[in-house]
Design a protein around this motif. Structure first.
Motif, PDB file in Angstrom:
ATOM      1  N   ASP A  29       0.851  -1.183   0.000  1.00  0.00           N
ATOM      2  CA  ASP A  29       0.000   0.000   0.000  1.00  0.00           C
ATOM      3  C   ASP A  29       0.894   1.244   0.000  1.00  0.00           C
ATOM      4  N   GLY A  30       0.712   2.082  -1.010  1.00  0.00           N
ATOM      5  CA  GLY A  30       1.590   3.246  -1.144  1.00  0.00           C
ATOM      6  C   GLY A  30       1.501   4.243  -0.007  1.00  0.00           C
ATOM      7  N   THR A  31       0.444   4.172   0.813  1.00  0.00           N
ATOM      8  CA  THR A  31       0.315   5.096   1.947  1.00  0.00           C
ATOM      9  C   THR A  31       0.971   4.548   3.210  1.00  0.00           C
ATOM     10  N   SER A  32       1.412   3.296   3.181  1.00  0.00           N
ATOM     11  CA  SER A  32       2.022   2.702   4.368  1.00  0.00           C
ATOM     12  C   SER A  32       3.412   3.270   4.598  1.00  0.00           C
ATOM     13  N   PRO A  33       3.764   3.542   5.847  1.00  0.00           N
ATOM     14  CA  PRO A  33       5.129   3.993   6.163  1.00  0.00           C
ATOM     15  C   PRO A  33       6.185   2.941   5.814  1.00  0.00           C
ATOM     16  N   PHE A  34       5.744   1.693   5.614  1.00  0.00           N
ATOM     17  CA  PHE A  34       6.672   0.611   5.291  1.00  0.00           C
ATOM     18  C   PHE A  34       6.583   0.200   3.822  1.00  0.00           C
ATOM     19  N   TYR A  35       6.031   1.068   2.996  1.00  0.00           N
ATOM     20  CA  TYR A  35       5.842   0.746   1.586  1.00  0.00           C
ATOM     21  C   TYR A  35       7.169   0.336   0.937  1.00  0.00           C
TER      22      TYR A  35
ATOM     23  N   TRP B 269     -13.614  -5.374  10.849  1.00  0.00           N
ATOM     24  CA  TRP B 269     -12.247  -5.009  11.238  1.00  0.00           C
ATOM     25  C   TRP B 269     -11.219  -5.710  10.347  1.00  0.00           C
ATOM     26  N   VAL B 270     -11.350  -7.017  10.211  1.00  0.00           N
ATOM     27  CA  VAL B 270     -10.418  -7.792   9.400  1.00  0.00           C
ATOM     28  C   VAL B 270     -10.532  -7.417   7.927  1.00  0.00           C
ATOM     29  N   ASP B 271     -11.727  -7.039   7.503  1.00  0.00           N
ATOM     30  CA  ASP B 271     -11.964  -6.737   6.096  1.00  0.00           C
ATOM     31  C   ASP B 271     -11.237  -5.485   5.629  1.00  0.00           C
ATOM     32  N   GLY B 272     -10.701  -4.682   6.558  1.00  0.00           N
ATOM     33  CA  GLY B 272      -9.956  -3.518   6.088  1.00  0.00           C
ATOM     34  C   GLY B 272      -9.634  -2.454   7.124  1.00  0.00           C
ATOM     35  N   ASP B 273     -10.481  -2.330   8.135  1.00  0.00           N
ATOM     36  CA  ASP B 273     -10.258  -1.241   9.093  1.00  0.00           C
ATOM     37  C   ASP B 273      -8.984  -1.416   9.902  1.00  0.00           C
ATOM     38  N   TRP B 274      -8.557  -2.661  10.121  1.00  0.00           N
ATOM     39  CA  TRP B 274      -7.322  -2.880  10.862  1.00  0.00           C
ATOM     40  C   TRP B 274      -6.162  -2.157  10.187  1.00  0.00           C
ATOM     41  N   GLY B 275      -6.158  -2.193   8.846  1.00  0.00           N
ATOM     42  CA  GLY B 275      -5.077  -1.563   8.091  1.00  0.00           C
ATOM     43  C   GLY B 275      -5.068  -0.052   8.231  1.00  0.00           C
ATOM     44  N   ILE B 276      -6.248   0.528   8.357  1.00  0.00           N
ATOM     45  CA  ILE B 276      -6.341   1.979   8.545  1.00  0.00           C
ATOM     46  C   ILE B 276      -5.653   2.383   9.844  1.00  0.00           C
ATOM     47  N   PHE B 277      -5.931   1.653  10.915  1.00  0.00           N
ATOM     48  CA  PHE B 277      -5.335   1.984  12.213  1.00  0.00           C
ATOM     49  C   PHE B 277      -3.846   1.631  12.252  1.00  0.00           C
ATOM     50  N   PHE B 278      -3.474   0.533  11.608  1.00  0.00           N
ATOM     51  CA  PHE B 278      -2.052   0.175  11.523  1.00  0.00           C
ATOM     52  C   PHE B 278      -1.267   1.306  10.871  1.00  0.00           C
ATOM     53  N   ILE B 279      -1.758   1.779   9.739  1.00  0.00           N
ATOM     54  CA  ILE B 279      -1.057   2.846   9.013  1.00  0.00           C
ATOM     55  C   ILE B 279      -1.078   4.137   9.810  1.00  0.00           C
ATOM     56  N   ASP B 280      -2.205   4.456  10.448  1.00  0.00           N
ATOM     57  CA  ASP B 280      -2.287   5.673  11.268  1.00  0.00           C
ATOM     58  C   ASP B 280      -1.233   5.659  12.374  1.00  0.00           C
ATOM     59  N   PHE B 281      -1.153   4.530  13.075  1.00  0.00           N
ATOM     60  CA  PHE B 281      -0.209   4.440  14.185  1.00  0.00           C
ATOM     61  C   PHE B 281       1.226   4.643  13.709  1.00  0.00           C
TER      62      PHE B 281
ATOM     63  N   SER C 192      13.580 -14.552  -1.162  1.00  0.00           N
ATOM     64  CA  SER C 192      13.353 -15.958  -0.822  1.00  0.00           C
ATOM     65  C   SER C 192      14.466 -16.501   0.063  1.00  0.00           C
ATOM     66  N   GLN C 193      15.657 -15.932  -0.080  1.00  0.00           N
ATOM     67  CA  GLN C 193      16.786 -16.371   0.733  1.00  0.00           C
ATOM     68  C   GLN C 193      17.771 -15.219   0.889  1.00  0.00           C
ATOM     69  N   GLY C 194      18.587 -15.291   1.921  1.00  0.00           N
ATOM     70  CA  GLY C 194      19.567 -14.233   2.165  1.00  0.00           C
ATOM     71  C   GLY C 194      18.926 -13.012   2.806  1.00  0.00           C
ATOM     72  N   ASN C 195      19.731 -11.997   3.041  1.00  0.00           N
ATOM     73  CA  ASN C 195      19.266 -10.776   3.682  1.00  0.00           C
ATOM     74  C   ASN C 195      19.360  -9.588   2.738  1.00  0.00           C
ATOM     75  N   GLU C 196      18.389  -8.704   2.834  1.00  0.00           N
ATOM     76  CA  GLU C 196      18.424  -7.446   2.097  1.00  0.00           C
ATOM     77  C   GLU C 196      18.690  -6.343   3.119  1.00  0.00           C
ATOM     78  N   GLU C 197      19.871  -5.758   3.061  1.00  0.00           N
ATOM     79  CA  GLU C 197      20.288  -4.817   4.099  1.00  0.00           C
ATOM     80  C   GLU C 197      19.429  -3.562   4.149  1.00  0.00           C
ATOM     81  N   THR C 198      18.771  -3.240   3.045  1.00  0.00           N
ATOM     82  CA  THR C 198      17.948  -2.026   3.020  1.00  0.00           C
ATOM     83  C   THR C 198      16.477  -2.325   3.298  1.00  0.00           C
ATOM     84  N   LYS C 199      16.179  -3.561   3.733  1.00  0.00           N
ATOM     85  CA  LYS C 199      14.792  -3.957   3.989  1.00  0.00           C
ATOM     86  C   LYS C 199      14.632  -4.487   5.411  1.00  0.00           C
ATOM     87  N   ILE C 200      13.392  -4.471   5.888  1.00  0.00           N
ATOM     88  CA  ILE C 200      13.056  -4.969   7.220  1.00  0.00           C
ATOM     89  C   ILE C 200      12.671  -6.437   7.126  1.00  0.00           C
TER      90      ILE C 200
END
Length: 521
Positions: free
Chosen positions: A312-318, A379-391, A325-333
């Motif tokens: 989601d382009g509005t997510s702080p973690f976009y 809540w599961v259908d979408g509102d959880w994501g609204i609050f996750f992104i808000d926080f 699939s394997q290994g680590n990406e140093e610029t990613k969480i």
């Protein structure tokens, strides 16, 4: 097994340069009880033949839409060496999907039954495949791919919905190609299809990617066995394979079969399955497959989580979550920890989030059990994501505002804040703080002009900023000598430090924290 090759000058509206036809004799059968299930066709073909008429639809950063993993060169080498041994054979079948077409005039693979027993689940048959062994018309390949895209978009836009249902769906006319749905959420699979359609109008881009486009334009796709196929082809001795072809196989069915075969047999990483769902399927396609994928033990919920967190382009973690699939990406969480962070909001089991859900839907009334179920569904259908992104947007906004210009608190690798373990424990501290609020905190003002959703969103953002204000940005700038934070002493240290900031209202001399000193008692 197969007849002589014949030539055709053209097929449908596409003028292929050197069309050949090959007949394969085999057996068509259905394992499913649904009469609408596609026929499975078993026959034998050489590796070189299969490679000529079946493409391998790989995901690509170039904007190509596929579901296969990139070639594993080592696996191809092993397959080649295996077939070089004169006694080795591979009795396992290759699985291919034969594309569904919008019109019979576009069909390049035809199924003919060789008996008159229409009601039998197993029937002798002939499969005729038309293909171009040496394609040189890029325009024809592009035209073929456009037809595939058009079919997929029409199938997921409701364009063919002839239902007489009284409830009118405003999107069912199929005229609106906007990838944004009614709820404003972008369906990534659909938008990527449209992006590919736009790229196909760019002759320069098409020329630069013509090899992949020729492959994508083939009438069939390899669902399983790509490495064996490539290794056998390298041997250059026409190694025959058992082939199971799925006739009139829709794109979602191909993705489903790939997922089930690979996930259950080899346990491919959850993040690969998640990204496949996000990038290979539209929202409608995934919805149709959910029950089947869940039954096959595929973690569909992780797609739902990452659709918000990472896609989601509005997510702080976009685009900040590692999908490798394997290994680590140093610029990613880290993927697994971000799934855990998102799940806390999605499943709504934390007592603080239960309070939000209980007060968010005053319009839901009736028996307590029905009310609880409907609240959770919404809540599961979408509102959880609204609050996750808000926080998390409030957290990011506060620290970016407080940070000195040279410090990037929201950059992975440049800040202790952007460690997955830190984010998890910061959220845990926030949710614990939320449970300490009076009950009135969660009750919307019935006299307010704002909706309960608007009021609770504002409260969560304000509380998030308050919690962040008690943990100074300098804390995340410091060098932490304790590096491993996921378990044991490291996890206890980050938990203690964050809780102490809140308990002491920000007046915590964190220089003595074991995170900073690296010393444990």
């Amino acid at each position: 097994m197969m007849s002589a090759i014949t030539r055709r000058s053209r097929i449908s509206h596409i003028h292929w340069s050197n069309i050949l036809e090959r007949d394969y004799f085999g057996t068509a059968y259905r394992q499913a009880q649904d009469p609408g299930a596609p026929w499975l066709i078993s026959f034998v073909a050489t590796a070189e033949e299969v490679s000529t008429w079946a493409g391998i639809p790989r995901r690509s950063e170039k904007g190509l839409v596929g579901f296969q993993r990139p070639d594993d060169a080592a696996r191809v080498d092993r397959a080649q060496e295996y077939f070089k041994d004169p006694v080795n054979q591979s009795p396992t079948a290759l699985i291919v999907g034969i594309h569904r077409v919008s019109s019979e005039t576009d069909r390049r693979v035809r199924l003919q039954f060789l008996d008159g027993h229409n009601d039998l689940p197993t029937r002798p048959c002939k499969l005729t495949i038309s293909f171009d062994p040496e394609p040189n018309s890029l325009a024809d390949a592009v035209q073929s791919i456009k037809a595939q895209i058009s079919l997929r978009l029409s199938e997921t836009s409701g364009a063919d919905d002839d239902s007489d249902d009284e409830e009118d769906d405003s999107d069912s006319d199929g005229e609106d190609d906007d990838p944004v749905g009614d709820d404003g959420e972008i369906e990534l699979g659909r938008s990527l299809l449209m992006e590919l359609a736009n790229k196909l109008e760019d002759s320069t881009w098409c020329e630069a990617n013509k090899t992949d486009l020729f492959d994508l334009a083939k009438p069939c796709t390899v669902i399983d066995g790509q490495h064996r196929l490539k290794g056998a082809t390298r041997c250059e001795r026409n190694i025959p394979f058992a082939v199971i072809a799925i006739y009139d196989c829709s794109w979602p069915e191909q993705v489903f079969q790939f997922t089930v075969v690979n996930y259950t047999a080899q346990g491919i990483p959850d993040q690969f399955i998640t990204q496949n769902a996000a990038l290979s399927l539209t929202g409608d396609e995934l919805e149709d497959l959910k029950a089947r994928l869940t039954q096959a033990k595929v973690k569909v919920v992780e797609y739902e989580l990452m659709r918000v967190v990472n896609f989601d382009g509005t997510s702080p973690f976009y685009q900040l979550v590692s999908m490798a699939s394997q290994g680590n990406e140093e610029t990613k969480i880290g993927y697994k920890t971000m799934v855990k962070i998102a799940k806390a909001w999605h499943n709504g089991k934390h007592s603080a989030i239960k309070q939000i859900v209980a007060n968010l839907y005053p319009d839901i009334t009736g028996k307590a059990s029905i009310v609880k179920r409907e609240r959770q569904h919404r809540w599961v259908d979408g509102d959880w994501g609204i609050f996750f992104i808000d926080f998390w947007d409030a957290i990011r906004g506060y620290y970016e505002k407080e940070a000195p210009p040279e410090f990037k608190p929201w950059k992975v690798g440049a800040s202790n804040l952007m460690l997955a373990a830190t984010l998890l424990e910061l959220q845990n501290v926030f949710l614990f703080n939320l449970t300490q609020q009076d009950e009135e905190f969660f009750i919307p003002d019935s006299q307010s002009k704002e909706t309960p959703l608007e009021q609770l969103r504002a409260k969560i953002r304000k509380r998030a900023e308050k919690v962040a204000s008690l943990i100074p940005v300098e804390f995340f700038q410091r060098t932490w000598k304790m590096k491993s934070l996921n378990t044991g002493a490291g996890r206890a240290a980050i938990q203690t430090a964050l809780k102490t900031f809140l308990e002491k209202k920000g007046n915590y001399q964190y220089d003595k924290s074991s995170l900073i000193t690296g010393k444990t008692n």
